[in-house]
Enzyme design. Structure first.
Site, PDB file in Angstrom:
ATOM      1  CB  THR A 117      -0.872  -0.032   1.208  1.00  0.00           C
ATOM      2  OG1 THR A 117      -1.581   1.345   1.431  1.00  0.00           O
ATOM      3  CG2 THR A 117       0.054  -0.270   2.467  1.00  0.00           C
ATOM      4  CG  ASP A 118      -1.092   5.063  -0.767  1.00  0.00           C
ATOM      5  OD1 ASP A 118      -1.706   4.294   0.105  1.00  0.00           O
ATOM      6  OD2 ASP A 118      -2.106   5.745  -1.268  1.00  0.00           O
ATOM      7  CD  GLU A 119      -3.182   3.717   4.692  1.00  0.00           C
ATOM      8  OE1 GLU A 119      -2.949   3.236   5.909  1.00  0.00           O
ATOM      9  OE2 GLU A 119      -4.210   3.528   3.995  1.00  0.00           O
ATOM     10  CE1 TYR A 144      -3.465  -2.735   5.863  1.00  0.00           C
ATOM     11  CE2 TYR A 144      -3.255  -0.269   5.534  1.00  0.00           C
ATOM     12  CZ  TYR A 144      -3.326  -1.508   4.955  1.00  0.00           C
ATOM     13  OH  TYR A 144      -3.357  -1.960   3.546  1.00  0.00           O
ATOM     14  CE  LYS A 148      -0.372  -4.741   3.195  1.00  0.00           C
ATOM     15  NZ  LYS A 148      -0.550  -5.800   2.699  1.00  0.00           N
TER      16      LYS A 148
HETATM   17  P1  NAD Z   1     -10.115  -6.980   2.495  1.00  0.00           P
HETATM   18  O1  NAD Z   1     -10.095  -6.750   3.779  1.00  0.00           O
HETATM   19  O2  NAD Z   1     -11.332  -6.731   1.716  1.00  0.00           O
HETATM   20  O3  NAD Z   1      -9.690  -8.654   2.328  1.00  0.00           O
HETATM   21  C1  NAD Z   1      -8.667  -9.278   3.179  1.00  0.00           C
HETATM   22  C2  NAD Z   1      -9.091 -10.801   2.919  1.00  0.00           C
HETATM   23  O4  NAD Z   1      -7.919 -11.626   3.551  1.00  0.00           O
HETATM   24  C3  NAD Z   1     -10.214 -11.379   3.432  1.00  0.00           C
HETATM   25  O5  NAD Z   1     -11.039 -12.098   2.309  1.00  0.00           O
HETATM   26  C4  NAD Z   1      -9.755 -12.104   4.518  1.00  0.00           C
HETATM   27  O6  NAD Z   1     -10.755 -13.139   4.943  1.00  0.00           O
HETATM   28  C5  NAD Z   1      -8.445 -12.558   4.272  1.00  0.00           C
HETATM   29  N1  NAD Z   1      -7.654 -12.903   5.253  1.00  0.00           N
HETATM   30  C6  NAD Z   1      -7.407 -12.134   6.573  1.00  0.00           C
HETATM   31  N2  NAD Z   1      -6.548 -12.533   7.315  1.00  0.00           N
HETATM   32  C7  NAD Z   1      -6.309 -13.730   6.931  1.00  0.00           C
HETATM   33  C8  NAD Z   1      -5.390 -14.826   7.206  1.00  0.00           C
HETATM   34  N3  NAD Z   1      -4.735 -14.763   8.524  1.00  0.00           N
HETATM   35  N4  NAD Z   1      -5.298 -15.887   6.365  1.00  0.00           N
HETATM   36  C9  NAD Z   1      -5.838 -15.902   5.343  1.00  0.00           C
HETATM   37  N5  NAD Z   1      -6.649 -15.228   4.755  1.00  0.00           N
HETATM   38  C10 NAD Z   1      -6.977 -13.846   5.640  1.00  0.00           C
HETATM   39  O7  NAD Z   1      -8.742  -6.238   1.769  1.00  0.00           O
HETATM   40  P2  NAD Z   1      -8.554  -5.679   0.554  1.00  0.00           P
HETATM   41  O8  NAD Z   1      -9.124  -4.044   0.531  1.00  0.00           O
HETATM   42  O9  NAD Z   1      -9.105  -6.500  -0.483  1.00  0.00           O
HETATM   43  O10 NAD Z   1      -6.927  -5.636   0.550  1.00  0.00           O
HETATM   44  C11 NAD Z   1      -6.088  -6.623  -0.004  1.00  0.00           C
HETATM   45  C12 NAD Z   1      -4.657  -6.309  -0.133  1.00  0.00           C
HETATM   46  O11 NAD Z   1      -4.575  -5.095  -0.813  1.00  0.00           O
HETATM   47  C13 NAD Z   1      -4.210  -6.044   1.426  1.00  0.00           C
HETATM   48  O12 NAD Z   1      -2.858  -6.657   1.314  1.00  0.00           O
HETATM   49  C14 NAD Z   1      -4.111  -4.635   1.417  1.00  0.00           C
HETATM   50  O13 NAD Z   1      -3.114  -4.224   2.474  1.00  0.00           O
HETATM   51  C15 NAD Z   1      -3.685  -4.300   0.152  1.00  0.00           C
HETATM   52  N6  NAD Z   1      -4.231  -2.722  -0.426  1.00  0.00           N
HETATM   53  C16 NAD Z   1      -5.348  -2.460  -0.220  1.00  0.00           C
HETATM   54  C17 NAD Z   1      -5.901  -1.179  -0.616  1.00  0.00           C
HETATM   55  C18 NAD Z   1      -7.356  -0.740  -0.467  1.00  0.00           C
HETATM   56  O14 NAD Z   1      -7.734   0.355  -0.886  1.00  0.00           O
HETATM   57  N7  NAD Z   1      -8.322  -1.720   0.037  1.00  0.00           N
HETATM   58  C19 NAD Z   1      -4.968  -0.384  -1.147  1.00  0.00           C
HETATM   59  C20 NAD Z   1      -3.619  -1.006  -1.427  1.00  0.00           C
HETATM   60  C21 NAD Z   1      -3.202  -2.057  -0.970  1.00  0.00           C
HETATM   61  O1  TDX Z   2     -16.892   6.834   7.081  1.00  0.00           O
HETATM   62  C1  TDX Z   2     -15.756   7.341   6.747  1.00  0.00           C
HETATM   63  N1  TDX Z   2     -15.483   8.655   6.508  1.00  0.00           N
HETATM   64  C2  TDX Z   2     -14.379   9.273   6.032  1.00  0.00           C
HETATM   65  O2  TDX Z   2     -14.202  10.200   6.073  1.00  0.00           O
HETATM   66  C3  TDX Z   2     -14.658   6.432   6.495  1.00  0.00           C
HETATM   67  C4  TDX Z   2     -14.866   4.945   6.673  1.00  0.00           C
HETATM   68  C5  TDX Z   2     -13.495   6.974   6.092  1.00  0.00           C
HETATM   69  N2  TDX Z   2     -13.189   8.311   5.872  1.00  0.00           N
HETATM   70  C6  TDX Z   2     -11.945   8.900   5.351  1.00  0.00           C
HETATM   71  C7  TDX Z   2     -10.703   8.348   6.012  1.00  0.00           C
HETATM   72  C8  TDX Z   2      -9.834   8.349   4.707  1.00  0.00           C
HETATM   73  O3  TDX Z   2      -9.263   9.512   4.805  1.00  0.00           O
HETATM   74  O4  TDX Z   2     -11.984   8.498   4.095  1.00  0.00           O
HETATM   75  C9  TDX Z   2     -10.546   8.047   3.575  1.00  0.00           C
HETATM   76  C10 TDX Z   2     -10.447   6.842   3.314  1.00  0.00           C
HETATM   77  O5  TDX Z   2     -10.726   5.971   4.450  1.00  0.00           O
HETATM   78  P1  TDX Z   2     -10.672   4.226   4.392  1.00  0.00           P
HETATM   79  O6  TDX Z   2     -11.644   3.798   3.177  1.00  0.00           O
HETATM   80  O7  TDX Z   2     -10.775   3.668   5.539  1.00  0.00           O
HETATM   81  O8  TDX Z   2      -9.266   3.978   3.495  1.00  0.00           O
HETATM   82  P2  TDX Z   2      -7.653   4.385   4.204  1.00  0.00           P
HETATM   83  O9  TDX Z   2      -7.664   4.457   5.620  1.00  0.00           O
HETATM   84  O10 TDX Z   2      -7.267   5.629   3.263  1.00  0.00           O
HETATM   85  O11 TDX Z   2      -6.975   3.085   3.716  1.00  0.00           O
HETATM   86  C11 TDX Z   2      -7.283   2.421   2.391  1.00  0.00           C
HETATM   87  O12 TDX Z   2      -6.518   2.443   1.434  1.00  0.00           O
HETATM   88  C12 TDX Z   2      -5.002   2.119   1.713  1.00  0.00           C
HETATM   89  C13 TDX Z   2      -7.590   0.897   2.762  1.00  0.00           C
HETATM   90  O13 TDX Z   2      -8.289   0.723   3.579  1.00  0.00           O
HETATM   91  C14 TDX Z   2      -5.977   0.491   3.041  1.00  0.00           C
HETATM   92  O14 TDX Z   2      -6.103  -1.185   3.161  1.00  0.00           O
HETATM   93  C15 TDX Z   2      -5.033   0.637   2.029  1.00  0.00           C
HETATM   94  O15 TDX Z   2      -3.871   0.282   2.196  1.00  0.00           O
END
Ligand code: NAD
Ligand code: TDX
Length: 331
Positions: A117-119, A144, A148
């Protein structure tokens, strides 16, 4: 590379990836623990070999890894707000789980791609025009993002110390179908669909560099096919000028809803994320497809809103539980 082990393949990005990979003729084995964030329904109609289990389970991870050409590691605890309530599962899954997979991939000399992730780069000030590059120093803020970052360091150490054939991608915030209703965009869409008011943390000036999940997953396939071993690639769609407030206003406009409320801010809230994805674009030729108009999100959001409208039975069971939890936090 024909047979992939996709960890977290029942989650948001992993399930969209499994669907895409199968449609491209790849064989997909999914390992997923089915936590609150995983849902078997995310893979409905997708021809995968599914294993319910934990990425920390050495024996299971070893057994599955020896049968594949590559591991694509999505599994993680992924929600910042949850990591503030209880960091332990983040350390277990994100750090120990990645370690367990790396050891299996090393043992069986299997190609590894790590989804990050960018975070990990921390945040930028709102008025800082810079973007993160692959050489930006790591400065994670939350439990988190710290876990990562730790997992990225493990992957690099396995490359350098053991010659593991690995790549890493760091992507910005994703949106699209099958995203859990705890996350910002689906939370607001389903708030409106259930007659609730959209909820903006704090002032809403924070900036996330939004990208459609299909654009992210196309980049992952590109890196698997053409990425240089040992390298990291940033993935972003150049949306680093859109604030949370603008996103919520666009969702309201597209759904014909009026008004939103400001709620308690996230402690330690990261201000601005912005990705420089030049390396991926110039070296490997990847381009995002969802890049229309000034917000770059209108078309992708319209498609996402339509998906949530059409799939109420998928998200409704998690909605009340999620909102009860947010209410306890004043959000
Ligand atoms: P998500 O929370 O929707 O899904 C995570 C999945 O992993 C779920 O199906 C969960 O059951 C499974 N999981 C959790 N713990 C586990 C374990 N111990 N063993 C096996 N499976 C397990 O997450 P997402 O948003 O799809 O993110 C997927 C990946 O992408 C993550 O590595 C996250 O850090 C990365 N990522 C997410 C975003 C975003 O915006 N959502 C952005 C950049 C990177
Ligand atoms: O109800 C809300 N209102 C609000 O203003 C929620 C849930 C979030 N927010 C804000 C917080 C953040 O600035 O919106 C932005 C996005 O929030 P999230 O969806 O929780 O994402 P963020 O914390 O930015 O992280 C996401 O992007 C990077 C993913 O959850 C991570 O898994 C990924 O690594």
């Amino acid at each position: 590379m024909t047979r992939l082990l996709v960890t977290g393949g029942a989650g948001f990005i992993g399930a969209n990836f499994a669907r895409l990979a199968v449609s491209r003729g790849l064989e997909v084995v999914v390992l997923d623990k089915l936590t609150y964030a995983g849902n078997r329904k995310n893979l409905a109609g997708v021809d995968v070999e599914f294993h319910e289990g934990d990425v920390c389970d050495e024996a299971l991870v070893d057994k599955l890894t020896r049968t594949v050409d590559a591991v694509v590691h999505f599994a993680a605890e992924s929600h910042n707000d949850n990591s503030l309530d209880d960091p332990r599962p983040f350390v277990d899954t994100n750090v120990t789980g990645t370690f367990t997979l790396l050891e299996a991939a090393r043992q069986h000399d299997v190609r590894f791609h790590h989804i990050s992730t960018d975070e990990v780069y921390g945040d930028l000030a709102l008025d800082d025009p810079q973007r993160f590059t692959e050489t930006t120093a790591y400065r994670p803020s939350s439990p988190y993002s710290a876990t990562k970052a730790g997992s990225d360091h493990l992957v690099r150490a396995w490359v350098r110390s053991f010659g593991l054939r690995a790549t890493i991608s760091n992507c910005s915030n994703n949106y699209g179908p099958y995203q859990h209703v705890e996350k910002f965009i689906p939370r607001q869409i389903t708030n409106i669909l259930t007659g609730r008011t959209p909820k903006l943390y704090g002032t809403g000036e924070q900036v996330r560099d939004w990208i459609h999940v299909d654009d992210h997953n196309e980049a992952v396939l590109t890196i698997l096919a053409k990425g240089r071993l040992g390298e990291t690639y940033n993935i972003g769609a150049d949306n680093d000028h859109v604030s949370n407030k603008q996103v919520i206003e666009l969702i309201c406009e597209l759904m014909g809803a009026e008004g939103y409320e400001h709620v308690a801010d996230r402690p330690g809230h990261d201000q601005r994320y912005a990705m420089n994805s030049t390396k991926l674009r110039e070296e490997l030729g990847w381009r995002p497809r969802y890049t229309d108009n000034h917000t770059g999100m209108r078309q992708g959001l319209q498609q996402t809103i339509a998906w949530y409208r059409d799939n109420e039975s998928w998200w409704l069971p998690a909605k009340k539980r999620t909102e009860d939890h947010y209410r306890e936090r004043g959000q």
